[in-house]
Design a protein around this motif. Structure first.
Motif, PDB file in Angstrom:
ATOM      1  N   ILE A  28     -19.001 -30.755  40.483  1.00 36.28           N
ATOM      2  CA  ILE A  28     -18.054 -29.910  41.198  1.00 36.28           C
ATOM      3  C   ILE A  28     -18.356 -28.425  41.011  1.00 36.28           C
ATOM      4  CG2 ILE A  28     -16.226 -31.637  41.161  1.00 36.28           C
ATOM      5  CD1 ILE A  28     -14.885 -30.041  38.919  1.00 36.28           C
ATOM      6  N   LYS A  29     -19.362 -28.099  40.248  1.00 37.30           N
ATOM      7  CA  LYS A  29     -19.763 -26.720  40.025  1.00 37.30           C
ATOM      8  C   LYS A  29     -20.307 -26.134  41.325  1.00 37.30           C
ATOM      9  CE  LYS A  29     -23.249 -24.176  37.489  1.00 37.30           C
ATOM     10  NZ  LYS A  29     -24.435 -24.311  36.666  1.00 37.30           N
ATOM     11  N   LYS A  30     -19.873 -24.929  41.657  1.00 41.42           N
ATOM     12  CA  LYS A  30     -20.358 -24.277  42.869  1.00 41.42           C
ATOM     13  C   LYS A  30     -21.784 -23.777  42.664  1.00 41.42           C
ATOM     14  CE  LYS A  30     -16.076 -22.881  44.918  1.00 41.42           C
ATOM     15  NZ  LYS A  30     -15.388 -21.888  45.674  1.00 41.42           N
ATOM     16  N   ASN A  31     -22.486 -23.642  43.781  1.00 39.43           N
ATOM     17  CA  ASN A  31     -23.870 -23.141  43.784  1.00 39.43           C
ATOM     18  C   ASN A  31     -24.798 -23.995  42.941  1.00 39.43           C
ATOM     19  OD1 ASN A  31     -23.008 -20.990  45.401  1.00 39.43           O
ATOM     20  ND2 ASN A  31     -22.488 -19.781  43.600  1.00 39.43           N
ATOM     21  N   ASN A  32     -24.600 -25.277  43.026  1.00 36.56           N
ATOM     22  CA  ASN A  32     -25.437 -26.213  42.304  1.00 36.56           C
ATOM     23  C   ASN A  32     -26.345 -26.895  43.325  1.00 36.56           C
ATOM     24  OD1 ASN A  32     -26.540 -28.266  40.913  1.00 36.56           O
ATOM     25  ND2 ASN A  32     -24.657 -29.053  40.071  1.00 36.56           N
ATOM     26  N   ASN A  33     -27.617 -26.793  43.160  1.00 41.79           N
ATOM     27  CA  ASN A  33     -28.535 -27.286  44.173  1.00 41.79           C
ATOM     28  C   ASN A  33     -28.726 -28.799  44.166  1.00 41.79           C
ATOM     29  OD1 ASN A  33     -28.987 -24.711  45.065  1.00 41.79           O
ATOM     30  ND2 ASN A  33     -30.700 -24.366  43.680  1.00 41.79           N
ATOM     31  N   PHE A  34     -28.584 -29.455  43.051  1.00 39.48           N
ATOM     32  CA  PHE A  34     -28.936 -30.869  42.967  1.00 39.48           C
ATOM     33  C   PHE A  34     -27.757 -31.825  43.025  1.00 39.48           C
ATOM     34  CE2 PHE A  34     -32.428 -28.687  40.732  1.00 39.48           C
ATOM     35  CZ  PHE A  34     -33.427 -28.998  41.633  1.00 39.48           C
ATOM     36  N   PHE A  35     -26.641 -31.467  42.446  1.00 37.15           N
ATOM     37  CA  PHE A  35     -25.505 -32.386  42.379  1.00 37.15           C
ATOM     38  C   PHE A  35     -24.346 -31.985  43.293  1.00 37.15           C
ATOM     39  CE2 PHE A  35     -27.492 -33.438  38.314  1.00 37.15           C
ATOM     40  CZ  PHE A  35     -27.450 -34.804  38.362  1.00 37.15           C
ATOM     41  N   ASP A  36     -24.513 -30.964  44.094  1.00 38.96           N
ATOM     42  CA  ASP A  36     -23.430 -30.505  44.951  1.00 38.96           C
ATOM     43  C   ASP A  36     -23.319 -31.410  46.172  1.00 38.96           C
ATOM     44  OD1 ASP A  36     -21.410 -29.117  46.096  1.00 38.96           O
ATOM     45  OD2 ASP A  36     -22.569 -27.317  46.540  1.00 38.96           O
ATOM     46  N   ILE A  37     -22.376 -32.330  46.117  1.00 36.35           N
ATOM     47  CA  ILE A  37     -22.212 -33.314  47.193  1.00 36.35           C
ATOM     48  C   ILE A  37     -20.909 -33.104  47.949  1.00 36.35           C
ATOM     49  CG2 ILE A  37     -23.677 -35.090  46.180  1.00 36.35           C
ATOM     50  CD1 ILE A  37     -21.155 -36.354  45.017  1.00 36.35           C
ATOM     51  N   ARG A  38     -20.251 -31.974  47.710  1.00 40.16           N
ATOM     52  CA  ARG A  38     -18.972 -31.707  48.367  1.00 40.16           C
ATOM     53  C   ARG A  38     -19.108 -31.705  49.885  1.00 40.16           C
ATOM     54  NH1 ARG A  38     -17.576 -26.641  44.896  1.00 40.16           N
ATOM     55  NH2 ARG A  38     -19.773 -26.549  45.222  1.00 40.16           N
ATOM     56  N   ASN A  39     -20.186 -31.124  50.404  1.00 39.36           N
ATOM     57  CA  ASN A  39     -20.352 -31.073  51.858  1.00 39.36           C
ATOM     58  C   ASN A  39     -20.466 -32.460  52.469  1.00 39.36           C
ATOM     59  OD1 ASN A  39     -20.160 -28.327  52.076  1.00 39.36           O
ATOM     60  ND2 ASN A  39     -22.353 -27.982  51.911  1.00 39.36           N
ATOM     61  N   ILE A  40     -21.107 -33.362  51.768  1.00 33.91           N
ATOM     62  CA  ILE A  40     -21.214 -34.739  52.262  1.00 33.91           C
ATOM     63  C   ILE A  40     -19.816 -35.337  52.396  1.00 33.91           C
ATOM     64  CG2 ILE A  40     -22.022 -37.066  51.702  1.00 33.91           C
ATOM     65  CD1 ILE A  40     -24.466 -35.742  50.352  1.00 33.91           C
TER      66      ILE A  40
END
Length: 183
Positions: A28-40
């Protein structure tokens, strides 16, 4: 007293919990390139904008089913084994679907929208499969299947995710059919 604290801190349940929390907060960390799945997730729920009642079918009904199944039977080693096998096969199928739909090309804006939504639904489904696999592996390695509250919660979560995965497969199938028919 100190030995019990040390024993608890070194227990597998505590270690899995700490690892799970670290992964969750990293996701849930912002500006995370690998685990940022919020958009999905946001794009997946956007497909229900015009039909909010469908959210009940795809996300509330699985909770009801998971509750009923958890009250009937908590997970055990055999169920975990089956979940791991089914999800491994399903994950490879989803990746195959991704490669298939990425070969579809058309300039029609409606077609491109359905293609993008299908692509996102497959990625959403893949994320759910991976999360369910992680929870299943953790529970498999902890290897306690008694009547604790923890096993009830884990059972509910795993059953819920499995029902959501199964029901969301219908979304993917319908969209794949529409894409194939209109190529």
């Amino acid at each position: 007293m100190a030995s019990k604290i040390i024993q608890f801190l070194l227990s597998s349940k505590f270690m899995f919990s700490v690892a799970g929390l670290i992964l969750f907060f990293y996701c849930i960390k912002k500006n995370n390139n690998f685990f940022d799945i919020r958009n999905i997730f946001l794009e997946q729920f956007r497909i229900f904008d015009k039909t909010k009642s469908q959210i009940i079918v795809f996300y509330i009904v699985p909770a009801i089913l998971a509750y009923a199944v958890t009250r009937t039977k908590c997970i055990d080693k055999d169920i975990i084994d089956n979940i791991i096998i089914v999800l491994s096969i399903m994950l490879s199928m989803l990746f195959a679907m991704l490669s298939i739909i990425n070969g579809y090309q058309r300039n029609d804006s409606k077609y491109v929208k359905v293609l993008d939504e299908t692509n996102n639904s497959i990625m959403f489904q893949s994320v759910l499969c991976v999360v369910t696999l992680i929870i299943s592996f953790a529970q498999f390695f902890v290897d306690t299947y008694d009547g604790e509250k923890t096993i009830i919660i884990v059972s509910f979560v795993l059953y819920y995710l499995m029902f959501v995965i199964i029901l969301n497969t219908f979304i993917i199938l319908k969209r794949m059919k529409a894409l194939y028919d209109n190529r």
